[in-house]
Design a protein around this motif. Structure first.
Motif, PDB file in Angstrom:
ATOM      1  N   GLU A 162       0.821  -1.209   0.000  1.00 33.85           N
ATOM      2  CA  GLU A 162       0.000   0.000   0.000  1.00 33.85           C
ATOM      3  C   GLU A 162       0.856   1.261   0.000  1.00 33.85           C
ATOM      4  O   GLU A 162       0.530   2.243  -0.682  1.00 33.85           O
ATOM      5  N   SER A 165       2.181   1.655  -3.546  1.00 35.15           N
ATOM      6  CA  SER A 165       1.100   2.021  -4.466  1.00 35.15           C
ATOM      7  C   SER A 165       0.675   3.471  -4.279  1.00 35.15           C
ATOM      8  O   SER A 165       0.420   4.181  -5.253  1.00 35.15           O
ATOM      9  N   ARG A 166       0.593   3.913  -3.017  1.00 30.79           N
ATOM     10  CA  ARG A 166       0.221   5.315  -2.763  1.00 30.79           C
ATOM     11  C   ARG A 166       1.236   6.275  -3.361  1.00 30.79           C
ATOM     12  O   ARG A 166       0.891   7.403  -3.735  1.00 30.79           O
TER      13      ARG A 166
END
Length: 360
Positions: A162, A165-166
């Motif tokens: 995450e 991806s952010r």
């Protein structure tokens, strides 16, 4: 060609146009400098200056003794990190990472392999640090092998994904997913079909006449090992046995007698080991106890690491296609960066069983 520009820029423009119009395809070599000198009626230093300019822009790659190769468009500037914290623990990752580096270089992609990769034993801390480094460097992508055998490993690996991806970083998973099979994360993944691998290895032992198959692994095996065990069970079923006929044995190095006792009580004559590291230790124990291999018991492993052929009894092992994994991983990463919203790709490559004395 216009005479208003310096000669090397005229050559640069002409070759660049030929590349863009696909006179020279991606991966092709440009003619030798001597031929280009004749074609453009100019000197070798002028040609070299034009080619160096094309190289600086990532349009071609020059290598002494090899030539000047056309690179894929928009790939030369890509920077991709390796996040494989347990590199030093699992021998198969080293040749896979080497293949990724080689294939990426051929595509003009830069692979970032931090010097601390695989050295530290605190894999959680290493992964967290490397993720932060790659985010601060604003890399285009990361090859990530999820960490196993740490507390709350699933939540930790998801957090790493995450964070990347952010930050807009594309991720391609190597070898395994984060979730237990058959659940899957929405990320590209490259590896072997471990179920098929287990099926092939067990099928070989059965065809060799083995009637009592054992599966030896460390306690709480990784998901990839569990998938290999599923493949072994399927081979038993398809050959007329029951899944209950598989003898599962925990390998605990500090209690070698327990391993031998379990195999002998189960009258096991064919052993599938979770990997080559487990097989190597088991072979040592069997040889020390005077058990004949393959006369009394046959042994197979997975991965075909570099020492598999050098053991006291050379090991039959399922060979992972490391170069193919690296090549597909690089191509998948390029596609993911170019098409971040494209469908998820799960690629499983087929390996091959390398036969040696432990189970000829």
């Amino acid at each position: 060609m216009s005479s208003e520009k310096p000669k090397y820029l005229q050559v640069y423009d002409a070759i660049k146009y030929q590349i863009r119009s696909q006179v020279y395809q991606v991966g092709a070599l440009l003619p030798p400098e001597s031929e280009l000198c004749e074609q453009f009626k100019t000197s070798r230093p002028t040609i070299a200056k034009a080619l160096n300019l094309l190289s600086d822009e990532g349009i071609v790659r020059r290598r002494a003794g090899f030539g000047t190769q056309v690179l894929p468009p928009q790939v030369a500037a890509l920077r991709v990190g390796l996040l494989v914290p347990q590199l030093s623990q699992t021998e198969i990752f080293e040749p896979i990472c080497a293949s990724i580096t080689e294939c990426a270089h051929e595509s003009g992609m830069q692979i970032i392999r931090p010097p601390e990769l695989g050295r530290a034993q605190d894999f959680r801390k290493m992964a967290d640090s490397l993720a932060s480094q790659f985010i601060s460097m604003k890399v285009d992508g990361v090859f990530f092998t999820p960490i196993e055998y740490i507390q709350n490993h699933q939540d930790f690996n998801l957090e790493i994904l995450e964070r990347l991806s952010r930050a807009g970083i594309s991720v391609v998973l190597l070898d395994r997913d984060i979730y237990p099979w058959p659940r899957q994360t929405p990320y590209d993944l490259i590896g072997i079909d471990n179920i098929e691998a287990g099926f092939v290895v067990a099928g070989h032992l059965i065809s060799n006449g083995c009637r009592r198959i054992g599966f030896v692994s460390e306690p709480n095996p990784a998901m990839t090992v569990q998938l290999r065990q599923i493949g072994v069970r399927e081979a038993l079923v398809q050959n007329g046995y029951r899944t209950e006929d598989l003898q599962t044995v925990n390998f605990e190095a500090e209690y070698p007698e327990n391993v031998i006792q379990s195999l002998q009580q189960g009258q096991v004559d064919g052993v599938v080991c979770a990997n080559d590291a487990t097989a190597a230790r088991l072979l040592r124990i069997l040889v020390d106890r005077g058990i004949r291999i393959p006369g009394e018991i046959q042994v197979c492993g997975f991965d075909d690491v570099k020492y598999a052929s050098l053991l006291a009894v050379p090991l039959t092992s399922y060979q992972q296609p490391c170069f193919g994994i690296g090549k597909v991983a690089v191509n998948t990463m390029i596609a993911r960066i170019e098409h971040p919203d494209g469908p998820t790709h799960r690629t499983t490559l087929k390996g091959r069983l390398v036969l040696r004395e432990s189970a000829p």
